[in-house]
Design a protein around this motif. Sequence first.
Motif, PDB file in Angstrom:
ATOM      1  N   PRO A  96       0.836  -1.205   0.000  1.00 12.01           N
ATOM      2  CA  PRO A  96       0.000   0.000   0.000  1.00 12.01           C
ATOM      3  C   PRO A  96       0.875   1.261   0.000  1.00 12.01           C
ATOM      4  O   PRO A  96       1.871   1.330   0.726  1.00 12.01           O
ATOM      5  N   GLU A  97       0.500   2.224  -0.825  1.00 11.15           N
ATOM      6  CA  GLU A  97       1.292   3.439  -0.985  1.00 11.15           C
ATOM      7  C   GLU A  97       1.518   4.171   0.332  1.00 11.15           C
ATOM      8  O   GLU A  97       2.603   4.678   0.585  1.00 11.15           O
ATOM      9  N   HIS A  98       0.538   4.194   1.202  1.00  7.12           N
ATOM     10  CA  HIS A  98       0.695   4.923   2.469  1.00  7.12           C
ATOM     11  C   HIS A  98       1.752   4.280   3.369  1.00  7.12           C
ATOM     12  O   HIS A  98       2.371   4.947   4.171  1.00  7.12           O
ATOM     13  N   VAL A  99       1.987   2.986   3.201  1.00  6.03           N
ATOM     14  CA  VAL A  99       3.014   2.309   3.990  1.00  6.03           C
ATOM     15  C   VAL A  99       4.388   2.658   3.461  1.00  6.03           C
ATOM     16  O   VAL A  99       5.319   2.917   4.218  1.00  6.03           O
ATOM     17  N   GLU A 100       4.532   2.686   2.122  1.00  7.35           N
ATOM     18  CA  GLU A 100       5.826   2.985   1.524  1.00  7.35           C
ATOM     19  C   GLU A 100       6.280   4.400   1.896  1.00  7.35           C
ATOM     20  O   GLU A 100       7.459   4.645   2.092  1.00  7.35           O
ATOM     21  N   ASP A 101       5.360   5.317   1.999  1.00  5.74           N
ATOM     22  CA  ASP A 101       5.694   6.711   2.302  1.00  5.74           C
ATOM     23  C   ASP A 101       5.956   6.964   3.776  1.00  5.74           C
ATOM     24  O   ASP A 101       6.472   7.999   4.146  1.00  5.74           O
ATOM     25  N   ARG A 102       5.587   6.032   4.631  1.00  2.00           N
ATOM     26  CA  ARG A 102       5.742   6.220   6.079  1.00  2.00           C
ATOM     27  C   ARG A 102       7.138   5.783   6.506  1.00  2.00           C
ATOM     28  O   ARG A 102       7.559   4.660   6.241  1.00  2.00           O
ATOM     29  N   GLY A 103       7.865   6.662   7.143  1.00  2.00           N
ATOM     30  CA  GLY A 103       9.220   6.336   7.594  1.00  2.00           C
ATOM     31  C   GLY A 103       9.217   5.191   8.587  1.00  2.00           C
ATOM     32  O   GLY A 103       8.358   5.112   9.452  1.00  2.00           O
ATOM     33  N   SER A 145       4.229  -5.385   5.340  1.00  2.00           N
ATOM     34  CA  SER A 145       3.003  -4.706   4.925  1.00  2.00           C
ATOM     35  C   SER A 145       2.518  -5.108   3.544  1.00  2.00           C
ATOM     36  O   SER A 145       1.489  -4.617   3.081  1.00  2.00           O
ATOM     37  N   ALA A 146       3.230  -5.975   2.856  1.00  2.00           N
ATOM     38  CA  ALA A 146       2.869  -6.362   1.493  1.00  2.00           C
ATOM     39  C   ALA A 146       1.527  -7.079   1.462  1.00  2.00           C
ATOM     40  O   ALA A 146       1.236  -7.909   2.320  1.00  2.00           O
ATOM     41  N   LEU A 150      -1.490   1.110  -4.654  1.00  2.00           N
ATOM     42  CA  LEU A 150      -0.486   0.073  -4.444  1.00  2.00           C
ATOM     43  C   LEU A 150       0.795   0.458  -5.189  1.00  2.00           C
ATOM     44  O   LEU A 150       0.756   1.081  -6.239  1.00  2.00           O
ATOM     45  N   VAL A 151       1.919   0.054  -4.631  1.00  2.00           N
ATOM     46  CA  VAL A 151       3.231   0.319  -5.205  1.00  2.00           C
ATOM     47  C   VAL A 151       3.965  -1.004  -5.340  1.00  2.00           C
ATOM     48  O   VAL A 151       3.919  -1.841  -4.429  1.00  2.00           O
ATOM     49  N   ALA A 152       4.629  -1.205  -6.488  1.00  2.00           N
ATOM     50  CA  ALA A 152       5.435  -2.406  -6.700  1.00  2.00           C
ATOM     51  C   ALA A 152       6.883  -2.088  -6.317  1.00  2.00           C
ATOM     52  O   ALA A 152       7.446  -1.097  -6.778  1.00  2.00           O
TER      53      ALA A 152
END
Length: 88
Positions: free
Chosen positions: A14-21, A28-29, A79-81
């Motif tokens: 999820p994009e919000h997880v990738e952006d969270r430090g 989280s996948a 979603l982000v790959a």
Amino acid sequence: MTTKPRRFTILLVPEHVEDRGGAVAEDSAVRSAVVEATGETGASGYPRYAGHGIVADIDPSTRTVEALLVDGAELDYGLVATVTSWSP
């Protein structure tokens, strides 16, 4: 990079997880897949990898996913790959 990796592990996160430090992508996948080289070049001009319902064009020098289909469809919004590992 002189040789193209034979396989990559791709995570859909999820994009919000990738952006969270500090977030760990592996934890989280929502989906993961090991994709292997098909020997083809995708429409993006990068080598094509496929496996477990995922087809991806990946830049082997930067390990960036340039194009992606999941079960024959484009990646859902939000979603982000991410490439997490590779094998020569």
